[in-house]
Write a protein that holds these residues in place. Structure first.
Motif, PDB file in Angstrom:
ATOM      1  N   SER A 144       0.846  -1.200   0.000  1.00 58.16           N
ATOM      2  CA  SER A 144       0.000   0.000   0.000  1.00 58.16           C
ATOM      3  C   SER A 144       0.880   1.247   0.000  1.00 58.16           C
ATOM      4  N   SER A 145       0.288   2.357  -0.448  1.00 55.46           N
ATOM      5  CA  SER A 145       1.069   3.602  -0.482  1.00 55.46           C
ATOM      6  C   SER A 145       1.382   4.070   0.942  1.00 55.46           C
ATOM      7  N   SER A 146       0.505   3.757   1.911  1.00 54.77           N
ATOM      8  CA  SER A 146       0.801   4.184   3.284  1.00 54.77           C
ATOM      9  C   SER A 146       1.999   3.396   3.846  1.00 54.77           C
ATOM     10  N   GLU A 147       2.065   2.106   3.506  1.00 56.40           N
ATOM     11  CA  GLU A 147       3.206   1.297   3.956  1.00 56.40           C
ATOM     12  C   GLU A 147       4.502   1.845   3.322  1.00 56.40           C
ATOM     13  N   MET A 148       4.414   2.212   2.057  1.00 58.31           N
ATOM     14  CA  MET A 148       5.582   2.760   1.367  1.00 58.31           C
ATOM     15  C   MET A 148       6.038   4.070   2.032  1.00 58.31           C
ATOM     16  N   LEU A 160       6.180  12.020   3.387  1.00 56.05           N
ATOM     17  CA  LEU A 160       5.272  12.200   2.240  1.00 56.05           C
ATOM     18  C   LEU A 160       3.897  11.713   2.665  1.00 56.05           C
ATOM     19  N   LEU A 161       2.858  12.270   2.057  1.00 57.43           N
ATOM     20  CA  LEU A 161       1.510  11.772   2.343  1.00 57.43           C
ATOM     21  C   LEU A 161       1.125  10.721   1.314  1.00 57.43           C
ATOM     22  N   PRO A 162       0.655   9.553   1.759  1.00 56.35           N
ATOM     23  CA  PRO A 162       0.285   8.517   0.787  1.00 56.35           C
ATOM     24  C   PRO A 162      -0.884   8.935  -0.091  1.00 56.35           C
ATOM     25  N   GLY A 163      -0.856   8.453  -1.343  1.00 62.05           N
ATOM     26  CA  GLY A 163      -1.936   8.766  -2.282  1.00 62.05           C
ATOM     27  C   GLY A 163      -3.293   8.364  -1.750  1.00 62.05           C
ATOM     28  N   SER A 164      -3.337   7.293  -0.924  1.00 60.48           N
ATOM     29  CA  SER A 164      -4.626   6.825  -0.395  1.00 60.48           C
ATOM     30  C   SER A 164      -5.289   7.895   0.485  1.00 60.48           C
ATOM     31  N   GLY A 167      -7.791   9.706  -1.458  1.00 63.80           N
ATOM     32  CA  GLY A 167      -8.834   8.906  -2.080  1.00 63.80           C
ATOM     33  C   GLY A 167      -8.347   8.112  -3.281  1.00 63.80           C
ATOM     34  N   LEU A 168      -7.027   8.090  -3.504  1.00 63.96           N
ATOM     35  CA  LEU A 168      -6.510   7.334  -4.649  1.00 63.96           C
ATOM     36  C   LEU A 168      -6.302   5.869  -4.249  1.00 63.96           C
ATOM     37  N   ASP A 169      -6.230   5.027  -5.250  1.00 69.38           N
ATOM     38  CA  ASP A 169      -6.058   3.595  -5.043  1.00 69.38           C
ATOM     39  C   ASP A 169      -4.829   3.319  -4.160  1.00 69.38           C
ATOM     40  N   ASN A 170      -5.046   2.638  -3.039  1.00 73.00           N
ATOM     41  CA  ASN A 170      -3.962   2.374  -2.092  1.00 73.00           C
ATOM     42  C   ASN A 170      -2.883   1.451  -2.685  1.00 73.00           C
ATOM     43  N   LYS A 172      -1.692   1.813  -5.661  1.00 67.02           N
ATOM     44  CA  LYS A 172      -0.826   2.612  -6.541  1.00 67.02           C
ATOM     45  C   LYS A 172       0.191   3.314  -5.649  1.00 67.02           C
ATOM     46  N   MET A 173       1.459   3.223  -6.003  1.00 70.05           N
ATOM     47  CA  MET A 173       2.507   3.749  -5.131  1.00 70.05           C
ATOM     48  C   MET A 173       2.716   5.248  -5.356  1.00 70.05           C
ATOM     49  N   LEU A 174       1.637   5.993  -5.078  1.00 62.22           N
ATOM     50  CA  LEU A 174       1.645   7.443  -5.254  1.00 62.22           C
ATOM     51  C   LEU A 174       1.815   8.141  -3.908  1.00 62.22           C
ATOM     52  N   ALA A 175       2.437   9.301  -3.926  1.00 62.64           N
ATOM     53  CA  ALA A 175       2.587  10.055  -2.687  1.00 62.64           C
ATOM     54  C   ALA A 175       2.603  11.546  -2.996  1.00 62.64           C
ATOM     55  N   ARG A 176       2.109  12.332  -2.063  1.00 61.21           N
ATOM     56  CA  ARG A 176       2.177  13.782  -2.266  1.00 61.21           C
ATOM     57  C   ARG A 176       3.422  14.343  -1.591  1.00 61.21           C
TER      58      ARG A 176
END
Ligand SMILES: Cc1ncc(COP(=O)(O)O)c(C=O)c1O
Length: 223
Positions: A144-148, A160-164, A167-170, A172-176
């Protein structure tokens, strides 16, 4: 399409004054009768926490405006006095030079982060305004992006803030990523006038940005 179906658009334009190329066009130019624009002072004034926002509502939506006025006056009462005084200054003074310099700093800093982060394994879009990027790390083993983001924080110290969280798919390894971790007052003081910024300025005035980017890059390469 919006016009055809008579939809009301709520356009949050709070970052519009931080557009780097001055080419921002509000949707209200194309659909004025159905667009409500929301904005505020905290972003362009660099005054996070100083919450004063407003809606620009067209006359065609006056019933909605009256309803909102009642709702707001019953739920928020008013903005605190210090923020009201700050807002009078912000909206009556001439801050064009300040804003130009702020945009120069943010544009240079954002582009530095973009150029140095972008790689085969990190997808990131070139910033056109504001102070955030939204990188995607494509070679990770996390579920999950939060784990990353926890791993990034523990190993590099970069938060960094996780994309989840947006509201983005958890999966997907996105972060703000916010690129504002620097002393704005001293950076501003040293950037006034026509001076062009270079990497040495960034090292001097925004060392956490330079170190953070290289730590992130190293973290990504080590996966
Ligand atoms: C897209 C967007 N809209 C509105 C706001 C609200 O700003 P403020 O509460 O600082 O006035 C923020 C703040 O983070 C934001 O990112």
């Amino acid at each position: 399409m919006l016009k055809k179906n008579g939809l009301v658009v709520l356009s949050d334009e709070i970052y519009s004054q931080l557009t780097f190329e001055e080419n921002y066009k509000s949707i209200s130019n194309f659909y004025p009768e159905g667009t409500i624009v929301s904005t505020g002072l905290s972003k362009w004034c660099g005054a996070g926490g100083w919450r004063l926002g407003f809606f620009a509502i067209p006359n065609q939506l006056k019933d909605l405006k009256n309803g909102l006025k009642t709702l707001c006056s019953e739920s928020f009462t008013s903005v605190s006095a210090p923020i009201q005084y700050a807002a009078v200054e912000a909206y009556t003074g001439d801050y064009s030079t300040y804003l130009k310099t702020v945009k120069k700093i943010l544009s240079f800093t954002g582009n530095y982060v973009y150029k140095n982060l972008k790689s085969n394994t990190i997808n990131v879009t070139k910033p056109e305004g504001g102070f955030y990027l939204f990188p995607e790390f494509t070679n990770t083993k996390f579920s999950s992006s939060s784990e990353m983001c926890k791993d990034i924080l523990n190993k590099t110290g970069v938060a960094l803030l996780p994309g989840s969280d947006f509201g983005l798919d958890n999966n997907k390894m996105l972060a703000r990523l916010s690129f504002t971790d620097f002393n704005g007052a001293s950076f501003l003081k040293n950037t006034l006038g026509s001076k062009k910024l270079d990497d040495a300025d960034l090292k001097k005035h925004a060392p956490n940005i330079v170190d953070g980017v290289s730590a992130l890059k190293e973290w990504s390469n080590s996966l």
